[in-house]
Design a protein around this motif. Structure first.
Motif, PDB file in Angstrom:
ATOM      1  N   LYS A   1     -33.463  66.413 -47.142  1.00 48.70           N
ATOM      2  CA  LYS A   1     -33.897  66.663 -45.768  1.00 48.70           C
ATOM      3  C   LYS A   1     -33.072  65.718 -44.903  1.00 48.70           C
ATOM      4  O   LYS A   1     -33.230  64.496 -44.965  1.00 48.70           O
ATOM      5  CB  LYS A   1     -35.390  66.368 -45.627  1.00 48.70           C
ATOM      6  N   ASP A   2     -32.161  66.296 -44.121  1.00 50.99           N
ATOM      7  CA  ASP A   2     -31.221  65.472 -43.377  1.00 50.99           C
ATOM      8  C   ASP A   2     -30.961  66.095 -42.004  1.00 50.99           C
ATOM      9  O   ASP A   2     -31.766  66.894 -41.528  1.00 50.99           O
ATOM     10  CB  ASP A   2     -29.937  65.256 -44.189  1.00 50.99           C
ATOM     11  N   SER A   3     -29.858  65.767 -41.380  1.00 50.00           N
ATOM     12  CA  SER A   3     -29.576  66.233 -40.020  1.00 50.00           C
ATOM     13  C   SER A   3     -29.524  67.751 -39.905  1.00 50.00           C
ATOM     14  O   SER A   3     -29.712  68.289 -38.821  1.00 50.00           O
ATOM     15  CB  SER A   3     -28.254  65.639 -39.506  1.00 50.00           C
ATOM     16  N   ARG A   4     -29.289  68.426 -41.012  1.00 47.62           N
ATOM     17  CA  ARG A   4     -29.303  69.887 -40.954  1.00 47.62           C
ATOM     18  C   ARG A   4     -30.687  70.399 -40.557  1.00 47.62           C
ATOM     19  O   ARG A   4     -30.809  71.401 -39.871  1.00 47.62           O
ATOM     20  CB  ARG A   4     -28.891  70.483 -42.302  1.00 47.62           C
ATOM     21  N   GLN A   5     -31.742  69.669 -40.990  1.00 49.79           N
ATOM     22  CA  GLN A   5     -33.117  70.075 -40.682  1.00 49.79           C
ATOM     23  C   GLN A   5     -33.759  69.249 -39.571  1.00 49.79           C
ATOM     24  O   GLN A   5     -34.555  69.766 -38.805  1.00 49.79           O
ATOM     25  CB  GLN A   5     -34.011  69.952 -41.934  1.00 49.79           C
ATOM     26  N   ILE A   6     -33.433  67.958 -39.503  1.00 49.87           N
ATOM     27  CA  ILE A   6     -34.135  67.072 -38.555  1.00 49.87           C
ATOM     28  C   ILE A   6     -33.320  66.735 -37.318  1.00 49.87           C
ATOM     29  O   ILE A   6     -33.811  66.061 -36.419  1.00 49.87           O
ATOM     30  CB  ILE A   6     -34.621  65.780 -39.242  1.00 49.87           C
ATOM     31  N   GLY A   7     -32.074  67.181 -37.275  1.00 46.49           N
ATOM     32  CA  GLY A   7     -31.236  66.926 -36.112  1.00 46.49           C
ATOM     33  C   GLY A   7     -30.432  65.644 -36.222  1.00 46.49           C
ATOM     34  O   GLY A   7     -30.503  64.919 -37.211  1.00 46.49           O
ATOM     35  N   ALA A   8     -29.663  65.379 -35.187  1.00 48.03           N
ATOM     36  CA  ALA A   8     -28.833  64.172 -35.137  1.00 48.03           C
ATOM     37  C   ALA A   8     -29.730  62.945 -35.014  1.00 48.03           C
ATOM     38  O   ALA A   8     -30.794  62.989 -34.400  1.00 48.03           O
ATOM     39  CB  ALA A   8     -27.856  64.245 -33.977  1.00 48.03           C
ATOM     40  N   ILE A   9     -29.295  61.849 -35.586  1.00 46.89           N
ATOM     41  CA  ILE A   9     -30.072  60.611 -35.636  1.00 46.89           C
ATOM     42  C   ILE A   9     -29.616  59.681 -34.509  1.00 46.89           C
ATOM     43  O   ILE A   9     -28.427  59.342 -34.434  1.00 46.89           O
ATOM     44  CB  ILE A   9     -29.868  59.893 -36.992  1.00 46.89           C
ATOM     45  N   PRO A  10     -30.535  59.239 -33.646  1.00 44.43           N
ATOM     46  CA  PRO A  10     -30.140  58.262 -32.619  1.00 44.43           C
ATOM     47  C   PRO A  10     -29.662  56.962 -33.276  1.00 44.43           C
ATOM     48  O   PRO A  10     -30.309  56.443 -34.190  1.00 44.43           O
ATOM     49  CB  PRO A  10     -31.431  58.020 -31.832  1.00 44.43           C
ATOM     50  N   ILE A  11     -28.539  56.461 -32.833  1.00 46.54           N
ATOM     51  CA  ILE A  11     -27.974  55.248 -33.424  1.00 46.54           C
ATOM     52  C   ILE A  11     -28.960  54.084 -33.346  1.00 46.54           C
ATOM     53  O   ILE A  11     -29.017  53.254 -34.252  1.00 46.54           O
ATOM     54  CB  ILE A  11     -26.617  54.899 -32.780  1.00 46.54           C
ATOM     55  N   GLU A  12     -29.791  54.039 -32.294  1.00 43.45           N
ATOM     56  CA  GLU A  12     -30.749  52.928 -32.189  1.00 43.45           C
ATOM     57  C   GLU A  12     -31.835  52.978 -33.265  1.00 43.45           C
ATOM     58  O   GLU A  12     -32.535  51.993 -33.488  1.00 43.45           O
ATOM     59  CB  GLU A  12     -31.373  52.835 -30.789  1.00 43.45           C
ATOM     60  N   GLU A  13     -31.960  54.109 -33.979  1.00 46.24           N
ATOM     61  CA  GLU A  13     -32.929  54.210 -35.078  1.00 46.24           C
ATOM     62  C   GLU A  13     -32.348  53.715 -36.403  1.00 46.24           C
ATOM     63  O   GLU A  13     -33.060  53.596 -37.394  1.00 46.24           O
ATOM     64  CB  GLU A  13     -33.426  55.654 -35.236  1.00 46.24           C
ATOM     65  N   VAL A  14     -31.042  53.434 -36.435  1.00 48.30           N
ATOM     66  CA  VAL A  14     -30.394  52.962 -37.656  1.00 48.30           C
ATOM     67  C   VAL A  14     -30.739  51.497 -37.879  1.00 48.30           C
ATOM     68  O   VAL A  14     -30.541  50.656 -37.003  1.00 48.30           O
ATOM     69  CB  VAL A  14     -28.862  53.158 -37.589  1.00 48.30           C
ATOM     70  N   ILE A  15     -31.282  51.217 -39.060  1.00 48.57           N
ATOM     71  CA  ILE A  15     -31.614  49.841 -39.446  1.00 48.57           C
ATOM     72  C   ILE A  15     -30.339  49.110 -39.841  1.00 48.57           C
ATOM     73  O   ILE A  15     -30.128  47.958 -39.481  1.00 48.57           O
ATOM     74  CB  ILE A  15     -32.627  49.827 -40.598  1.00 48.57           C
ATOM     75  N   GLY A  16     -29.490  49.791 -40.613  1.00 48.55           N
ATOM     76  CA  GLY A  16     -28.242  49.183 -41.050  1.00 48.55           C
ATOM     77  C   GLY A  16     -27.560  50.015 -42.113  1.00 48.55           C
ATOM     78  O   GLY A  16     -27.995  51.120 -42.440  1.00 48.55           O
ATOM     79  N   THR A  17     -26.481  49.455 -42.652  1.00 46.79           N
ATOM     80  CA  THR A  17     -25.714  50.120 -43.705  1.00 46.79           C
ATOM     81  C   THR A  17     -25.993  49.441 -45.033  1.00 46.79           C
ATOM     82  O   THR A  17     -26.386  48.276 -45.077  1.00 46.79           O
ATOM     83  CB  THR A  17     -24.205  50.069 -43.412  1.00 46.79           C
ATOM     84  N   THR A  18     -25.760  50.185 -46.107  1.00 44.91           N
ATOM     85  CA  THR A  18     -26.006  49.616 -47.423  1.00 44.91           C
ATOM     86  C   THR A  18     -24.975  50.114 -48.411  1.00 44.91           C
ATOM     87  O   THR A  18     -24.511  51.249 -48.309  1.00 44.91           O
ATOM     88  CB  THR A  18     -27.432  49.931 -47.922  1.00 44.91           C
ATOM     89  N   ASN A  19     -24.604  49.247 -49.333  1.00 46.77           N
ATOM     90  CA  ASN A  19     -23.717  49.658 -50.416  1.00 46.77           C
ATOM     91  C   ASN A  19     -23.905  48.795 -51.665  1.00 46.77           C
ATOM     92  O   ASN A  19     -23.110  48.879 -52.588  1.00 46.77           O
ATOM     93  CB  ASN A  19     -22.249  49.644 -49.970  1.00 46.77           C
TER      94      ASN A  19
END
Length: 180
Positions: A148-166
């Motif tokens: 379940k990703d942007s195809r179903q839930i739409g584009a993600i506001p950048i301010e909702e991003v907690i951070g990156t991970t690797n």
């Protein structure tokens, strides 16, 4: 007795200082997260623990953690940046008309009959526009058929991003750095 009091006071100061440092680090620099579900298989697996960096802006193909709603955080891969035109055709990603290789999907594509990612244009998704809106990201799970990703839930506001991970740090026998 006075020496004992001083020793206790020094320990309390050290403990208080440690708590403040942990609070600052978790609030502004890094935080742990648990992968829940199979939407990022085979790159990430359910119940793996990762470190999320809160420093810097997400880039294309980074794995990001974001607030999907008030109760849940999702972990997905950045496919589109603001202003990008996204299209999948015959299991190939096109960004602004240019085909891109997705090496992180190689194993899945080898073990999947048919297309791993169904063909679509950005305007046919929940985004509903021909380009990723300003201030937003288009994200997808690596387990394309079950994400379940942007195809179903739409584009993600950048301010909702907690951070990156690797960086996976648990289970210990599977500690690794994820390459994009």
């Amino acid at each position: 007795m006075v020496e004992k009091k001083n020793e206790v006071l020094e320990w309390m100061k050290a403990l208080g200082f440690a708590v403040v440092i942990v609070f600052i680090v978790r609030s502004f620099l890094i935080t742990p997260i648990v992968v829940e579900g199979a939407s990022m298989n085979t790159t990430l697996h359910d119940q793996e623990r990762m470190i999320v960096s809160k420093v810097g802006e997400p880039e294309r193909f980074d794995i990001v953690v974001f607030h999907a709603n008030e109760e849940q955080d999702y972990i997905k891969r950045v496919i589109g940046l603001p202003g990008d035109k996204i299209e999948y055709k015959d299991d190939t990603l096109f960004i602004n008309g240019k085909p891109y290789d997705e090496p992180y999907l190689k194993t899945q594509k080898e073990n999947t009959e048919g297309n791993l990612t169904n063909s679509f244009k950005l305007e046919d998704t929940a985004v509903g526009k021909s380009t990723v809106p300003e201030g937003h990201l288009f994200v997808m799970g690596d387990n394309r058929r079950f994400s379940k990703d942007s195809r179903q839930i739409g584009a993600i506001p950048i301010e909702e991003v907690i951070g990156t991970t690797n960086f996976v740090f648990y289970p210990f026998n599977d500690i690794r750095i994820i390459k994009n």
